[in-house]
Design an enzyme around this catalytic site. Structure first.
Site, PDB file in Angstrom:
ATOM      1  N   HIS A 275      18.519 -22.758   2.295  1.00 36.18           N
ATOM      2  CA  HIS A 275      19.385 -22.344   3.392  1.00 36.18           C
ATOM      3  C   HIS A 275      19.285 -20.858   3.649  1.00 36.18           C
ATOM      4  O   HIS A 275      19.328 -20.404   4.780  1.00 36.18           O
ATOM      5  CB  HIS A 275      20.821 -22.745   3.078  1.00 36.18           C
ATOM      6  CG  HIS A 275      20.925 -24.190   2.709  1.00 36.18           C
ATOM      7  ND1 HIS A 275      21.984 -24.723   2.065  1.00 36.18           N
ATOM      8  CD2 HIS A 275      20.058 -25.204   2.908  1.00 36.18           C
ATOM      9  CE1 HIS A 275      21.781 -26.010   1.864  1.00 36.18           C
ATOM     10  NE2 HIS A 275      20.616 -26.310   2.371  1.00 36.18           N
TER      11      HIS A 275
ATOM     12  N   CYS B 113       7.110 -29.609  18.529  1.00 40.39           N
ATOM     13  CA  CYS B 113       8.097 -28.643  18.041  1.00 40.39           C
ATOM     14  C   CYS B 113       7.965 -28.300  16.562  1.00 40.39           C
ATOM     15  O   CYS B 113       8.848 -27.689  15.997  1.00 40.39           O
ATOM     16  CB  CYS B 113       9.515 -29.134  18.319  1.00 40.39           C
ATOM     17  SG  CYS B 113       9.940 -30.624  17.422  1.00 40.39           S
TER      18      CYS B 113
END
Ligand code: PEP
Ligand code: MG
Length: 745
Positions: free
Chosen positions: A356, A669
């Site tokens: 994260h 993407c």
């Protein structure tokens, strides 16, 4: 300790202070000898001060790191007490020191954050056994000494030298994985608290003991609170880990050791710092994974307690000077706290690029490198550091040559950036007139700053799960609506593709209490997980519909493998639309629903979805791992296979043809399009909307504007029919024929 404090506060040069210190230690410990050895950069140990040995030996007697009892202490970072040293197998006799008459030997390491910086020794003529208290006292003294001894490691600052040289000899290089590309230079700011030498001593022992006790109570309460908050979600392994952590915090021997430091005159912080240095030194030598984990936990506890004791003061500060944040592990929220201080780089020991903190680093656009072994033991507070997050290397206290090379790289980079900036307002249109949309990959509201900076045409992938990953608890409906609204507002009419929750795999939410899986990438993740957690999924769909109001809405489902998954997800979205329309009277002015191509199976089913799906977006990160059966999280295989490969390109060509026939729009993407040759291949295959990180938009646009796409396509197809040798090299040569510089590809 009081006398020592006075000596430390004395004026005078370091060496005379050290002479004073050895005399003081010898007399208080009733020893015949007290000596200090300095560990030199190459590992040898030099005698730098002595009381009792021959003064001529100072600055002459040098032991190899593998030699003698002194070398033994430096190697093991542990104290050693011996009744009759000459009889010990490691003893090494040095006649020039005149140490013949001495028998008893007590040596302790002088430890700093960076490991052993020297050895402190006392010796006695008589054969005697040193008591535990004496060993402890000498260890405490050695900690205080560490700061003075370390100043000797550093070369004196040359007059008028550039400031970066004041930190003395080069600290070498480290390497890791690039988390966010870029170059940076600044001074190390250690995330873990640092205890300044000025805070080493406490004059009132009982007040200090009380402070420590209050700190320990505060620490235990904070762990209890953590268990309470996460408790409901914690079962199995994570709970065991937390329990072990709590037990460590309540371990009386840890507290006793800290009190012992205080009794000897140290401040609570210094006593903790001493414990932390010992834990770190042991960690450096420990091989056993279980022991390493426990030592990590202990070090975490030391840091936690230091923060509790320091309050606000204990927080790391990034001052006027540009800082490079150095951390072992870093939570996303912790990193966000540094968002506005102008960090020049982020270095982490933690290894996962999908961690994260890495995600946040990318959102902040700060050069970041992770997976750096021994990072926190090699870098000192304030060290000058070059962060080369193009190559994935770190230069500690760089010398002039390295610094100059870095400077010219920065100049080159800014020259390139200026070239890209000049293209900002121009379309990504090929020489033969095909316009490609260049979109931004985003995941936090922060990313949206990049939309204008990079001149993106919109957001081609908004990773909605990031909001879940960076918060402690599950975001509520209102939080989700607020975020999606903000994103649409910031996009100001440019398209935004919201990818629905893509959890599981490497994106684990502690609050969701998932089972540990053998192969998480192939497991209960993404759309599979969402369809099995309808409450969570519907709430997200509702938030999307409500945030859009009467604006256009584009939604995309990740990791669809079979058409029914797409149909089920779309049906839920339509139900939410209908429900919202009856309740609010509002409907998005336009709705587009897409599917991500991440599993090869879906590529063979696209004809079945014609008429139901508006667009397809290739998620190259996952598609590549499944197509080549190579885990994207395992460094030894994650870069082994290349998308610029005939098999992969033939597959993507087949999918493009099916989609064209079914009137399904084509886009990409995944991260692969960040490389201009890959972007050219996709454009040639008919994928004319490419989404990527902000930093890739300039280089890709530059390449597209130079290419005659029709001619490039013909060349590519010819080579795909008859591949010969390295396919990437063939494509690079083809790009070069079109005048496209592929030096960095
Ligand atoms: C992908 O897999 O290519 C993708 C864009 O999704 P993520 O990287 O978030 O899994
Ligand atoms: Mg994916």
């Amino acid at each position: 300790m009081n006398n020592l404090r006075q000596v430390m506060a004395e004026d005078g040069d370091t060496r005379s202070r050290l002479d004073h210190v050895v005399r003081l230690i010898a007399s208080t410990m009733v020893a015949d000898v007290c000596s200090i050895y300095l560990r030199e950069p190459e590992g040898s140990l030099l005698l730098i001060a002595t009381e009792g040995l021959k003064p001529e030996a100072v600055n002459k007697t040098r032991m190899a790191s593998s030699e003698g009892l002194v070398g033994f202490v430096a190697r093991t970072a542990e104290p050693i007490a011996i009744t009759d040293a000459p009889r010990h197998p490691s003893f090494s006799y040095r006649p020039e020191t005149g140490e013949d008459p001495f028998h008893a030997f007590l040596g302790v390491p002088i430890l700093r954050t960076g490991g052993v910086t020297g050895v402190l020794v006392v010796q006695n003529k008589t054969e005697r056994t040193y008591r535990d208290e004496e060993v402890d006292t000498l260890q405490t003294i050695s900690m205080v000494l560490a700061e003075i001894v370390h100043t000797l490691v550093l070369a004196p600052a040359p007059q008028n030298a550039p400031e970066r040289r004041v930190r003395g000899p080069g600290g070498g290089n480290l390497s890791g994985r690039v988390f966010c590309e870029g170059l940076g230079y600044g001074r190390a700011v250690l995330h873990d608290p640092v205890v300044p030498a000025a805070k080493f001593f406490a004059s009132d022992v009982s007040a200090e003991a009380e402070r420590l006790n209050a700190g320990l109570i505060g620490l235990r309460a904070s762990i209890d609170r953590m268990m309470l908050i996460d408790g409901a979600a914690l079962v199995g392994d994570p709970r065991d880990v937390m329990e072990a952590y709590r037990l460590l915090a309540e371990d009386p021997s840890w507290a006793e050791k800290l009190h012992e430091g205080i009794r000897s005159g140290l401040s609570a912080e210094a006593s903790l710092d001493r414990a932390r240095r010992e834990h770190r030194a042991r960690l450096q030598n420990a091989r056993d994974p279980y022991l390493r984990e426990r030592l990590h936990d202990l070090e975490d506890l030391d840091n936690r307690l230091l923060r509790v004791l320091g309050g606000e003061e204990g927080k790391p500060k990034v001052t006027g000077e540009q800082g490079v944040l150095v951390a072992r592990r870093l939570g996303p929220a912790e990193l966000l706290e540094y968002a506005n201080v102008g960090l020049r780089g982020i270095l982490m020991e933690e290894a996962a690029a999908s961690s994260h903190a890495a995600i946040v680093a990318r959102a902040l656009g700060i050069p970041a490198i992770g997976g750096i072994e021994n990072l926190t033991t090699r870098i000192e507070q304030g060290d000058y550091i070059i962060v080369d997050a193009e190559e994935g290397s770190v230069h500690i206290r760089p010398d002039d040559a390295v610094y100059d090379a870095y400077k010219s790289r920065v100049a080159l980079r800014s020259e390139r950036q200026a070239g890209y900036a000049a293209l900002k307002g121009l379309p990504a249109k090929t020489l033969d007139g095909t316009t490609v949309s260049l979109m931004l990959n985003a995941g936090l509201a922060l990313d949206l700053d990049m939309l204008d900076q990079a001149g993106a045409d919109g957001v081609g992938l908004f990773r909605t799960e990031f909001q879940f990953l960076v918060s402690e608890t599950l975001p509520r409906l209102e939080d989700q609506i607020a975020l999606y609204k903000r994103v649409l507002d910031r996009a100001a009419g440019r398209p935004v593709v919201f990818r629905t929750l893509d959890l599981g795999g490497d994106k684990v939410l502690p609050a969701l209490n998932l089972q540990r899986e053998e192969n998480p990438a192939l497991g209960w993740r993404s759309i599979r997980f969402a369809l099995d957690h309808k409450g969570l999924f519907r709430r997200q769909l509702r938030a999307l519909v409500r945030a859009a109001g009467e604006r256009p809405l584009t939604v995309m489902f990740p990791m669809v493998t079979v058409p029914s998954e797409f149909r089920d997800a779309k049906a839920l979205l339509m139900e939410e639309l209908a429900w919202s329309a009856t309740r609010t009277g509002k409907q998005p002015s336009k709705l587009e629903v897409g599917v991500m191509l991440e599993t090869p199976a879906l590529g063979f089913s696209m004809q079945d979805l014609a008429g139901e799906v508006d667009f397809l977006s290739v998620g190259t990160n996952d598609l590549l791992q499944f197509f080549f059966a190579a885990d994207r999280m395992t460094p030894s295989v994650s870069e082994r296979y290349d998308l610029v490969d005939p098999a992969a390109l033939r597959f993507l060509k087949m999918v493009a043809e099916t989609c064209k026939a079914g009137k399904v729009r084509l886009s990409v993407c995944g991260e692969a399009t960040a490389s201009p040759p890959v972007a050219l291949c996709f454009a040639a295959l008919g994928y004319t909307s490419l989404s990527m990180a902000a930093s890739a938009i300039g280089p890709v646009k530059q390449a597209l504007r130079k290419v005659d796409l029709g001619a490039f396509r013909a060349g590519l197809f010819e080579r795909m029919d008859k591949p010969n040798g390295s396919f990437r090299n063939q494509v690079l040569a083809l790009a070069a024929e079109h005048g496209i510089d592929t030096a960095d590809s």
